[in-house]
Design a protein around this motif. Structure first.
Motif, PDB file in Angstrom:
ATOM      1  N   TRP A 115       7.472  11.473 -20.508  1.00 15.45           N
ATOM      2  CA  TRP A 115       7.003  11.473 -19.121  1.00 15.45           C
ATOM      3  C   TRP A 115       6.018  10.341 -18.887  1.00 15.45           C
ATOM      4  CZ3 TRP A 115       9.354  13.946 -15.367  1.00 15.45           C
ATOM      5  CH2 TRP A 115      10.148  15.042 -15.693  1.00 15.45           C
ATOM      6  N   GLY A 116       5.199  10.037 -19.889  1.00 12.52           N
ATOM      7  CA  GLY A 116       4.261   8.923 -19.778  1.00 12.52           C
ATOM      8  C   GLY A 116       4.980   7.598 -19.581  1.00 12.52           C
ATOM      9  N   VAL A 117       6.068   7.403 -20.329  1.00 13.80           N
ATOM     10  CA  VAL A 117       6.855   6.170 -20.189  1.00 13.80           C
ATOM     11  C   VAL A 117       7.476   6.105 -18.795  1.00 13.80           C
ATOM     12  CG1 VAL A 117       8.926   4.958 -20.999  1.00 13.80           C
ATOM     13  CG2 VAL A 117       7.276   5.867 -22.654  1.00 13.80           C
ATOM     14  N   LEU A 118       8.003   7.227 -18.313  1.00 10.63           N
ATOM     15  CA  LEU A 118       8.592   7.242 -16.968  1.00 10.63           C
ATOM     16  C   LEU A 118       7.547   6.938 -15.894  1.00 10.63           C
ATOM     17  CD1 LEU A 118      11.043  10.273 -17.208  1.00 10.63           C
ATOM     18  CD2 LEU A 118      11.629   7.836 -17.042  1.00 10.63           C
ATOM     19  N   VAL A 119       6.355   7.500 -16.053  1.00  9.70           N
ATOM     20  CA  VAL A 119       5.295   7.228 -15.082  1.00  9.70           C
ATOM     21  C   VAL A 119       4.875   5.761 -15.161  1.00  9.70           C
ATOM     22  CG1 VAL A 119       2.872   7.719 -14.493  1.00  9.70           C
ATOM     23  CG2 VAL A 119       4.473   9.594 -14.903  1.00  9.70           C
ATOM     24  N   PHE A 120       4.792   5.200 -16.378  1.00 10.24           N
ATOM     25  CA  PHE A 120       4.472   3.777 -16.515  1.00 10.24           C
ATOM     26  C   PHE A 120       5.497   2.939 -15.754  1.00 10.24           C
ATOM     27  CE2 PHE A 120       5.113  -0.356 -18.461  1.00 10.24           C
ATOM     28  CZ  PHE A 120       3.834  -0.886 -18.377  1.00 10.24           C
ATOM     29  N   LEU A 121       6.780   3.238 -15.958  1.00  5.02           N
ATOM     30  CA  LEU A 121       7.830   2.474 -15.278  1.00  5.02           C
ATOM     31  C   LEU A 121       7.734   2.628 -13.755  1.00  5.02           C
ATOM     32  CD1 LEU A 121      10.823   3.148 -17.692  1.00  5.02           C
ATOM     33  CD2 LEU A 121       9.490   1.027 -17.454  1.00  5.02           C
ATOM     34  N   GLY A 122       7.470   3.845 -13.301  1.00  5.18           N
ATOM     35  CA  GLY A 122       7.318   4.072 -11.858  1.00  5.18           C
ATOM     36  C   GLY A 122       6.117   3.347 -11.285  1.00  5.18           C
ATOM     37  N   ASP A 123       4.982   3.440 -11.990  1.00  4.22           N
ATOM     38  CA  ASP A 123       3.770   2.778 -11.510  1.00  4.22           C
ATOM     39  C   ASP A 123       3.904   1.257 -11.588  1.00  4.22           C
ATOM     40  OD1 ASP A 123       2.633   5.210 -10.925  1.00  4.22           O
ATOM     41  OD2 ASP A 123       1.279   5.230 -12.646  1.00  4.22           O
ATOM     42  N   ALA A 124       4.513   0.756 -12.652  1.00  8.29           N
ATOM     43  CA  ALA A 124       4.751  -0.689 -12.760  1.00  8.29           C
ATOM     44  C   ALA A 124       5.716  -1.144 -11.669  1.00  8.29           C
ATOM     45  CB  ALA A 124       5.294  -1.038 -14.139  1.00  8.29           C
ATOM     46  N   GLY A 125       6.685  -0.302 -11.357  1.00  7.68           N
ATOM     47  CA  GLY A 125       7.640  -0.626 -10.292  1.00  7.68           C
ATOM     48  C   GLY A 125       6.961  -0.810  -8.947  1.00  7.68           C
ATOM     49  N   LYS A 126       5.859  -0.097  -8.723  1.00  9.43           N
ATOM     50  CA  LYS A 126       5.121  -0.257  -7.471  1.00  9.43           C
ATOM     51  C   LYS A 126       4.576  -1.681  -7.346  1.00  9.43           C
ATOM     52  CE  LYS A 126       2.633   3.750  -8.268  1.00  9.43           C
ATOM     53  NZ  LYS A 126       1.664   4.812  -7.902  1.00  9.43           N
ATOM     54  N   TYR A 177       0.828  -1.204   0.000  1.00  6.97           N
ATOM     55  CA  TYR A 177       0.000   0.000   0.000  1.00  6.97           C
ATOM     56  C   TYR A 177       0.866   1.260   0.000  1.00  6.97           C
ATOM     57  CZ  TYR A 177      -3.619   3.363   0.979  1.00  6.97           C
ATOM     58  OH  TYR A 177      -4.459   4.446   0.887  1.00  6.97           O
ATOM     59  N   ALA A 178       1.920   1.248   0.808  1.00  9.14           N
ATOM     60  CA  ALA A 178       2.824   2.405   0.853  1.00  9.14           C
ATOM     61  C   ALA A 178       3.493   2.617  -0.505  1.00  9.14           C
ATOM     62  CB  ALA A 178       3.866   2.210   1.947  1.00  9.14           C
ATOM     63  N   LEU A 179       3.965   1.541  -1.130  1.00  7.86           N
ATOM     64  CA  LEU A 179       4.553   1.659  -2.467  1.00  7.86           C
ATOM     65  C   LEU A 179       3.533   2.192  -3.465  1.00  7.86           C
ATOM     66  CD1 LEU A 179       6.620  -1.640  -2.874  1.00  7.86           C
ATOM     67  CD2 LEU A 179       7.514   0.687  -3.007  1.00  7.86           C
ATOM     68  N   GLY A 180       2.330   1.651  -3.418  1.00 10.35           N
ATOM     69  CA  GLY A 180       1.281   2.074  -4.343  1.00 10.35           C
ATOM     70  C   GLY A 180       0.926   3.537  -4.198  1.00 10.35           C
ATOM     71  N   SER A 181       1.130   4.089  -3.029  1.00 13.04           N
ATOM     72  CA  SER A 181       0.776   5.489  -2.779  1.00 13.04           C
ATOM     73  C   SER A 181       1.764   6.494  -3.371  1.00 13.04           C
ATOM     74  CB  SER A 181       0.656   5.731  -1.272  1.00 13.04           C
ATOM     75  OG  SER A 181      -0.459   5.036  -0.755  1.00 13.04           O
ATOM     76  N   LEU A 182       2.887   6.018  -3.864  1.00 17.68           N
ATOM     77  CA  LEU A 182       3.854   6.955  -4.456  1.00 17.68           C
ATOM     78  C   LEU A 182       3.233   7.600  -5.695  1.00 17.68           C
ATOM     79  CD1 LEU A 182       7.068   4.772  -4.138  1.00 17.68           C
ATOM     80  CD2 LEU A 182       6.440   6.761  -2.741  1.00 17.68           C
TER      81      LEU A 182
END
Length: 186
Positions: free
Chosen positions: A55-66, A15-20
């Protein structure tokens, strides 16, 4: 560590990771309030359209990383296989409804976070599945249907490779919930 404790800890960590709030961070860097434009969803697709493809690709990678991080962490501390899926569900929930104080608006719908969780569960299956899902999103211009194609390929490859049926059914259930939530939210 007892398995029950590992599951509980992985849920809190997921949950904490997902909240980033990666979408908020990326959009703010460009002076855009992502929760106030286009679909008002703080996720990859909205950032891709409103802030830019890079930026969309970076957000995808960040969100997938969660999602990947939640599953990998759960496995590492003893909540292995299907027992890691509650951590992924918590990461998706954290992405959709982040911790208070990290953002004022709800998050995204969790497709990228789910994709990351699929990588954490079986990266070799997730690689072509995610590629197909992303390609179909661009072709069809529909994130839910594109994600559905990716999830279907993940299921087929899971059966072919002998992925644990409990993991597959759990991921499939989360996939259906996320895709339905994407449609409801939009």
């Amino acid at each position: 560590m007892p398995v029950c404790a590992a599951v509980a800890i992985s849920i809190v960590a997921g949950y904490a990771l997902g909240s980033l709030p990666w979408a908020y961070v990326a959009a703010r860097r460009r002076g855009i309030a992502i929760g106030e434009v286009d679909t008002r969803i703080a996720g990859t697709a909205n950032v891709f359209r409103q802030v830019g493809p890079a930026w969309g690709v970076l957000v995808f990678l960040g969100d997938a990383g969660k999602g990947a991080g939640a599953v990998v962490l759960a496995n590492a501390i003893g909540a292995e296989g299907a027992l890691a899926l509650p951590a992924l569900a918590a990461a998706i929930a954290g992405h959709n409804w982040p911790l208070l104080g990290l953002s004022q608006l709800p998050g995204g719908v969790g497709l990228a976070t789910l994709s990351g969780g699929c990588f954490g569960a079986a990266w070799l299956i997730a690689l072509p599945s995610t590629a197909l899902g992303v390609a179909m999103i661009f072709v069809l211009r529909n994130t839910g249907v594109g994600a559905g194609f990716g999830l279907a390929l993940y299921a087929v490859l899971g059966v072919v490779t002998g992925l644990d049926p409990w993991v597959m059914s759990g991921l499939a259930s989360l996939g259906v919930l996320v895709v339905v939530w994407a449609k409801v939210r939009r």
